[in-house]
Design a protein around this motif. Structure first.
Motif, PDB file in Angstrom:
ATOM      1  N   LYS A  16       0.837  -1.210   0.000  1.00 29.84           N
ATOM      2  CA  LYS A  16       0.000   0.000   0.000  1.00 29.84           C
ATOM      3  C   LYS A  16       0.870   1.257   0.000  1.00 29.84           C
ATOM      4  N   ASP A  20       0.497   4.033  -2.776  1.00 21.27           N
ATOM      5  CA  ASP A  20       0.137   5.410  -2.404  1.00 21.27           C
ATOM      6  C   ASP A  20       1.125   6.398  -3.006  1.00 21.27           C
ATOM      7  N   TYR A  23       0.399   6.729  -6.601  1.00 23.90           N
ATOM      8  CA  TYR A  23      -0.875   7.456  -6.745  1.00 23.90           C
ATOM      9  C   TYR A  23      -0.641   8.963  -6.565  1.00 23.90           C
ATOM     10  N   ASN A  24       0.137   9.308  -5.550  1.00 21.56           N
ATOM     11  CA  ASN A  24       0.386  10.741  -5.292  1.00 21.56           C
ATOM     12  C   ASN A  24       1.170  11.386  -6.431  1.00 21.56           C
ATOM     13  N   ILE A 411      -5.274  -0.189  -4.592  1.00 24.40           N
ATOM     14  CA  ILE A 411      -5.427   0.541  -3.319  1.00 24.40           C
ATOM     15  C   ILE A 411      -6.778   0.198  -2.689  1.00 24.40           C
TER      16      ILE A 411
END
Ligand code: PMP
Length: 420
Positions: A16, A20, A23-24, A411
């Protein structure tokens, strides 16, 4: 790659963190991509610009500039009849949208009834069968008319016939929507067995109609495309000539929303529809019909034209499917379709995760079709299905969008698995 469900809590947490971070990074790119609707891209629309060069207005002596010809130009009816392997007498040309033809047919059934039967609006309860995942605009029609929708599961070969046979014992069940070829959104082409099974249905309601939305009848992504058995050849075998109302259009062939549409139905149904048409209007847009006729020339020319569409569309579908395969295969967080045609890829994420995936994508600048829209009343009981429409964005944009989507799917899956 290890399946997420087999990972320990620690492994999931570590994965994760990585996701993340990716994703950011996406969020910082301020993307603004739309994969929500099955719109042709500008390049596809450019393929039909020749339509605008047509200055003809006579078709077999008919002055297309003038009123008249509600059935549509005979040559265009012949063209569709040949393309769809049906009798020309059973084809009427409509306006620029097959959705309008379907809506008008439902309106007619509501207000005047089907072949002399009680108008549906006079009955206290009318139901329709809806194979799902399905097309949200069909569902919107039914909701508009207050017709109760009953979900029928879509299997790999088409809608579940056993379920249909059970429901049609109820004479409140008046019809069913079908997209028999490259179904929206699963890309399924109904098997011969399903087409025959539909043609053989014996509903309790004598005014039961299958609205057979053949939107993607020549929309193959590669050759040979899927073969759809001709339901109009099957219906007479079961004395069911009146059961099916088929529609199609050139929205995804020439200009979306500015093409021509057609309706195919039995002699009885055509007579019933014509009765209403003569009240509804004086004419169709024959100029547009003629433009299309001149542009298409013949069936082989149309097929070549569709190959050009496929050359633009195929790399887009491949790009999304390759990305999903690369990022998600083996993780057991999603399944997706690999259609041979049509406009959509259907993605099933881990149950309970689709809405969250939609939110995550939206926050990072990628709009998906409203989650749940592929089910009646916008409610996917599993919260699992996502319709991907790869036609409009460029391959570059899709590459980014598909990667982001894959990240969001993972996610959401980890969040779900971590709930327990
Ligand atoms: N039917 C289906 C199954 C579709 O996917 C679409 C376009 N998304 C339509 C009909 C729309 O057709 P038209 O433009 O002819 O109204």
């Amino acid at each position: 790659m290890k399946a997420f469900i087999e990972m320990t809590k620690e492994e999931l947490a570590a994965t994760k963190i990585e996701l993340d971070q990716k994703y950011n990074e996406f969020k910082q790119q301020h993307l603004n991509l739309d994969m929500s609707r099955g719109k042709p891209s500008s390049k596809q629309l450019d393929l039909s610009m020749e339509l605008l060069n047509c200055h003809e207005y006579l078709s077999n002596g008919v002055d297309c500039r003038n009123y008249g010809g509600l059935e549509g130009l005979m040559d265009l009816r012949k063209f569709f009849a040949e393309l769809l392997s049906v009798n020309v007498d059973n084809v009427l040309i409509g306006g620029t949208s097959s959705l309008t033809l379907m809506f008008d047919y439902l309106t007619q059934a509501m207000l005047s009834g089907v072949l002399g039967n009680t108008p549906w609006s006079k009955l206290d309860h009318v139901k329709f069968l809806c194979p799902a995942p399905g097309y949200d605009r069909h569902f919107a029609f039914l909701e508009y008319f207050g017709i109760e929708m009953i979900t029928v599961p879509m299997n790999e070969d088409g809608p579940d016939l056993d379920v249909i046979r059970e429901y049609i014992k109820d004479d409140h069940v008046k019809g069913m929507f079908c997209v028999p070829k490259y179904s929206n959104p699963t890309g399924t082409t109904y098997s011969d067995e399903i087409v025959k099974g539909l043609a053989a249905l014996k509903p309790a309601a004598k005014d039961f109609r299958i609205i057979y939305d053949n939107a993607y009848y020549v929309h193959d992504l590669s050759q040979p495309g899927d073969q759809l058995l001709n339901i109009f050849d099957e219906l007479p075998k079961y004395n069911n000539e009146d059961l099916v109302i088929m529609v199609a259009s050139t929205s995804k062939i020439t200009f979306a929303g500015s093409g021509v549409s057609c309706i195919v139905a039995s002699d009885n149904n055509i007579a019933d529809i014509k009765k209403r048409l003569t009240i509804q209007s004086i004419s169709q847009d024959k100029m547009n019909q003629l433009r299309h006729l001149v542009f298409f020339k013949d069936i082989p020319t149309l097929k070549k034209h569709m190959q050009k569409h496929a050359e633009i569309l195929k790399p887009k579908f491949d790009c999304v499917i390759d990305s999903l395969t690369k990022e998600l295969a083996g993780k057991e967080v999603a399944k997706w379709t690999t259609p041979n045609g049509g406009y959509f890829i259907s993605l099933d994420v881990m149950p309970g995760c689709a809405k969250r995936v939609g939110e995550l994508c939206k926050e990072a600048g990628v709009t998906l079709t409203t989650i749940g829209a592929t089910f009646p009343y916008g409610k996917d009981p599993q919260d699992s299905n996502i319709r991907i429409a790869p036609s409009y964005p460029s391959v570059d944009e899709l590459t980014k969008a598909a990667l982001l989507l894959s990240i969001c799917v993972q996610i959401a899956a980890i969040e779900k698995l971590s709930e327990n």
